[in-house]
Design an enzyme around this catalytic site. Structure first.
Site, PDB file in Angstrom:
ATOM      1  N   LYS A   1      39.831 -10.120  44.683  1.00 24.61           N
ATOM      2  CA  LYS A   1      39.447  -9.513  45.761  1.00 24.61           C
ATOM      3  C   LYS A   1      39.747 -10.953  46.711  1.00 24.61           C
ATOM      4  O   LYS A   1      40.008 -11.872  46.533  1.00 24.61           O
ATOM      5  CB  LYS A   1      38.132  -9.569  45.957  1.00 24.61           C
ATOM      6  CG  LYS A   1      37.636  -8.587  46.896  1.00 24.61           C
ATOM      7  CD  LYS A   1      37.427  -7.089  46.546  1.00 24.61           C
ATOM      8  CE  LYS A   1      37.345  -6.325  47.722  1.00 24.61           C
ATOM      9  NZ  LYS A   1      37.370  -4.600  47.473  1.00 24.61           N
TER      10      LYS A   1
ATOM     11  N   GLY B   1      25.809   8.521  54.006  1.00 23.41           N
ATOM     12  CA  GLY B   1      27.240   7.957  54.407  1.00 23.41           C
ATOM     13  C   GLY B   1      28.182   9.018  54.374  1.00 23.41           C
ATOM     14  O   GLY B   1      28.470   9.609  53.180  1.00 23.41           O
TER      15      GLY B   1
ATOM     16  N   GLY C   1      31.746   8.717  55.274  1.00 24.87           N
ATOM     17  CA  GLY C   1      32.945   7.992  55.624  1.00 24.87           C
ATOM     18  C   GLY C   1      34.187   8.623  54.743  1.00 24.87           C
ATOM     19  O   GLY C   1      34.075   9.716  54.163  1.00 24.87           O
TER      20      GLY C   1
ATOM     21  N   VAL D   1      34.749   7.998  51.895  1.00 21.79           N
ATOM     22  CA  VAL D   1      34.223   8.419  50.366  1.00 21.79           C
ATOM     23  C   VAL D   1      33.142   9.544  50.305  1.00 21.79           C
ATOM     24  O   VAL D   1      33.441  10.805  49.849  1.00 21.79           O
ATOM     25  CB  VAL D   1      33.478   7.371  49.622  1.00 21.79           C
ATOM     26  CG1 VAL D   1      33.188   7.692  48.212  1.00 21.79           C
ATOM     27  CG2 VAL D   1      34.462   6.056  49.490  1.00 21.79           C
TER      28      VAL D   1
ATOM     29  N   TYR E   1      32.414  11.868  52.791  1.00 22.40           N
ATOM     30  CA  TYR E   1      32.493  13.244  53.485  1.00 22.40           C
ATOM     31  C   TYR E   1      33.471  14.153  52.676  1.00 22.40           C
ATOM     32  O   TYR E   1      33.189  15.219  52.433  1.00 22.40           O
ATOM     33  CB  TYR E   1      33.507  12.918  54.902  1.00 22.40           C
ATOM     34  CG  TYR E   1      33.364  14.316  55.705  1.00 22.40           C
ATOM     35  CD1 TYR E   1      32.282  14.438  56.746  1.00 22.40           C
ATOM     36  CD2 TYR E   1      34.085  15.231  55.602  1.00 22.40           C
ATOM     37  CE1 TYR E   1      32.072  15.715  57.376  1.00 22.40           C
ATOM     38  CE2 TYR E   1      34.101  16.477  56.487  1.00 22.40           C
ATOM     39  CZ  TYR E   1      33.206  16.574  57.070  1.00 22.40           C
ATOM     40  OH  TYR E   1      32.808  17.650  57.827  1.00 22.40           O
TER      41      TYR E   1
HETATM   42  P1  NAD Z   1      33.350   4.003  55.627  1.00 19.82           P
HETATM   43  O1  NAD Z   1      33.484   2.958  56.552  1.00 19.82           O
HETATM   44  O2  NAD Z   1      34.876   5.048  55.890  1.00 19.82           O
HETATM   45  O3  NAD Z   1      32.255   5.159  55.638  1.00 19.82           O
HETATM   46  C1  NAD Z   1      30.711   4.493  55.573  1.00 19.82           C
HETATM   47  C2  NAD Z   1      30.088   5.539  56.264  1.00 19.82           C
HETATM   48  O4  NAD Z   1      28.654   5.159  56.302  1.00 19.82           O
HETATM   49  C3  NAD Z   1      30.087   5.338  58.038  1.00 19.82           C
HETATM   50  O5  NAD Z   1      30.287   6.816  58.344  1.00 19.82           O
HETATM   51  C4  NAD Z   1      28.903   4.692  58.466  1.00 19.82           C
HETATM   52  O6  NAD Z   1      28.501   5.290  59.842  1.00 19.82           O
HETATM   53  C5  NAD Z   1      27.996   5.319  57.394  1.00 19.82           C
HETATM   54  N1  NAD Z   1      27.028   4.247  57.309  1.00 19.82           N
HETATM   55  C6  NAD Z   1      26.622   2.987  57.561  1.00 19.82           C
HETATM   56  N2  NAD Z   1      25.410   2.662  57.362  1.00 19.82           N
HETATM   57  C7  NAD Z   1      24.560   3.691  57.058  1.00 19.82           C
HETATM   58  C8  NAD Z   1      23.144   4.016  56.828  1.00 19.82           C
HETATM   59  N3  NAD Z   1      22.641   2.983  56.839  1.00 19.82           N
HETATM   60  N4  NAD Z   1      22.893   5.266  56.703  1.00 19.82           N
HETATM   61  C9  NAD Z   1      23.779   6.153  56.446  1.00 19.82           C
HETATM   62  N5  NAD Z   1      24.955   6.146  56.745  1.00 19.82           N
HETATM   63  C10 NAD Z   1      25.435   4.534  56.969  1.00 19.82           C
HETATM   64  O7  NAD Z   1      33.254   3.195  54.198  1.00 19.82           O
HETATM   65  P2  NAD Z   1      33.769   4.306  52.793  1.00 19.82           P
HETATM   66  O8  NAD Z   1      35.402   3.898  52.758  1.00 19.82           O
HETATM   67  O9  NAD Z   1      33.563   5.695  52.835  1.00 19.82           O
HETATM   68  O10 NAD Z   1      33.069   3.526  51.597  1.00 19.82           O
HETATM   69  C11 NAD Z   1      31.823   3.799  51.460  1.00 19.82           C
HETATM   70  C12 NAD Z   1      31.181   2.997  50.482  1.00 19.82           C
HETATM   71  O11 NAD Z   1      31.823   3.083  49.304  1.00 19.82           O
HETATM   72  C13 NAD Z   1      31.112   1.148  50.906  1.00 19.82           C
HETATM   73  O12 NAD Z   1      30.111   0.754  50.113  1.00 19.82           O
HETATM   74  C14 NAD Z   1      32.391   0.861  49.955  1.00 19.82           C
HETATM   75  O13 NAD Z   1      32.646  -0.367  49.540  1.00 19.82           O
HETATM   76  C15 NAD Z   1      32.454   1.732  48.853  1.00 19.82           C
HETATM   77  N6  NAD Z   1      33.835   2.053  48.155  1.00 19.82           N
HETATM   78  C16 NAD Z   1      34.901   2.731  49.177  1.00 19.82           C
HETATM   79  C17 NAD Z   1      36.108   3.108  48.430  1.00 19.82           C
HETATM   80  C18 NAD Z   1      37.034   3.672  49.059  1.00 19.82           C
HETATM   81  O14 NAD Z   1      38.232   3.981  48.537  1.00 19.82           O
HETATM   82  N7  NAD Z   1      36.974   3.810  50.471  1.00 19.82           N
HETATM   83  C19 NAD Z   1      36.544   2.517  47.060  1.00 19.82           C
HETATM   84  C20 NAD Z   1      35.357   1.971  46.276  1.00 19.82           C
HETATM   85  C21 NAD Z   1      34.099   1.565  46.969  1.00 19.82           C
END
Ligand code: NAD
Length: 343
Positions: free
Chosen positions: A78, A175, A177, A179, A181
């Site tokens: 990372k 959440g 986002g 993932v 949605y």
């Molecule tokens: P993102 O930023 O697109 O979405 C995160 C969402 O969570 C946002 O809409 C935000 O407003 C919301 N949020 C933040 N704090 C919150 C709370 N206290 N309560 C409710 N909602 C809250 O991020 P993502 O890419 O969807 O990733 C989400 C998680 O998954 C993270 O922990 C990330 O490390 C993990 N992850 C993501 C991926 C990926 O491919 N995107 C891969 C592995 C792990």
């Protein structure tokens, strides 16, 4: 470093400073036992350098576990760039990241992550070929992580509730986002009733309109009446305060490092809540990367991510047979694979 609580025999931890490019970064290679270390480049305005170090140590270890449990020929790495991506990210800075990656001679392959995009990787590629998303198809973002979490949930629902799909089950998704949605979409197509929360009211409104989801304020998702809780926002959400509040019988989601500490796995088990390790459920990204070198058509990528369902079912079966919790089973599989590769 060697006494740092998050240090786990990482092979290399490299501090990178290029003042002219405004770069302060740390690259951690946890393991290359199974292959080159793969992992994202996170850009974040860390409060302290120690926060950045803890994050990169933890996340790089997680990458080793994701790749190993999914039978992929990669190790874990990372990089973290200290700065605000909206303000500090420049082509110069991204090229400097590329040079840092290049200096590791292929031991580390960089991908996009929080604060970086596929376009940023294209800039890094002017300095290094050791990046993800270099093929044409890989430049089209696919919901691979959400698809992986969904497949993990299919295995878990079968194990815990004895049913294929989610008809009659309520899933609380924290959440909405990248993932959370698309995960809601997959779940609702398979009959789940959704309860959602997000800090962004527009996302909540979309989920209500598109999936008929109910919503609760962010802090109330832990109390939601549901069978499944799927954390898809933040790490550390399974802790002393939240675990006693959960109504769910199963926790499986996309967020990294959901347990505040390892002992919270036991705290969940004591409440008879099944927990699938997050590094297995959310390994879609590294599977996607591997698939780039095999057949990177969207259908082939999504098919390949479905291995998460098979592996989750194997971990859950072994857990039932041995009485060990799924996290212990998966950790042991990973350690065995790493030991065998090192030997
Ligand atoms: P993102 O930023 O697109 O979405 C995160 C969402 O969570 C946002 O809409 C935000 O407003 C919301 N949020 C933040 N704090 C919150 C709370 N206290 N309560 C409710 N909602 C809250 O991020 P993502 O890419 O969807 O990733 C989400 C998680 O998954 C993270 O922990 C990330 O490390 C993990 N992850 C993501 C991926 C990926 O491919 N995107 C891969 C592995 C792990």
């Amino acid at each position: 470093m060697f006494a740092h609580p998050d240090f786990d025999e990482h092979e290399r931890v490299v501090y990178v400073r290029e003042p002219a490019a405004g770069l302060r970064a740390i690259v951690a290679i946890h393991s290359t036992a199974l292959g080159p270390a793969f992992g994202g480049c996170r850009m974040w305005p860390y409060r302290t350098d120690d926060d950045a170090l803890a994050d990169v140590l933890r996340l790089s270890r997680g990458m080793t576990y994701k790749a190993a449990i999914c039978e992929l020929p990669y190790g874990g790495g990372k990089s973290v760039v200290i700065g605000d991506p909206r303000r500090d990210k420049t082509p110069d800075l991204l090229r400097a990241v590329g040079r840092a990656v290049e200096s590791l001679g292929g031991r580390y392959i960089v991908a996009d992550d929080v604060g970086t995009t596929l376009d940023d990787l294209a800039v890094m590629r002017t300095e290094t070929r050791h990046t993800a998303a270099a093929t044409a198809a890989a430049k089209r973002p696919l919901p691979v992580t959400a698809w992986g979490v969904f497949n993990a949930l299919l295995a878990c629902a079968e194990h815990r509730f004895g049913q294929a799909g989610f008809t009659g089950l309520r899933v609380a998704v924290q959440g909405l986002g990248h993932v959370g949605y698309p995960l809601c979409r997959f779940l609702s197509e398979k009959g789940a009733r959704l309860v959602v929360s997000d800090l962004d009211p527009a996302r909540v409104a979309s989920a209500e309109a598109e999936f008929g989801a109910a919503s609760v304020p962010a802090g109330a998702i832990y109390d939601a009446a549901c069978e499944i809780f799927s954390p898809c926002a933040l790490g550390g959400v399974l802790n002393d305060t939240t675990i006693p509040r959960l109504k769910a019988r199963l926790v499986c989601g996309g967020a990294n490092n959901q347990l505040a500490s390892q002992r919270h796995d036991l705290a969940l088990a004591e409440r008879d809540i099944l927990f699938l390790p997050d590094y297995l459920a959310n390994a879609g990204g590294v599977i996607d990367f591997h698939q780039e070198s095999v057949d990177d058509s969207p259908a082939a990528v999504l098919k390949s991510v479905e291995r998460i369902r098979r592996i989750s079912a194997q971990v859950l079966d072994q857990s039932r047979r041995t009485g060990l919790r799924p996290l212990a089973v998966a950790d042991a599989v990973v350690r065995e694979r790493l030991d065998a590769a090192r030997r």
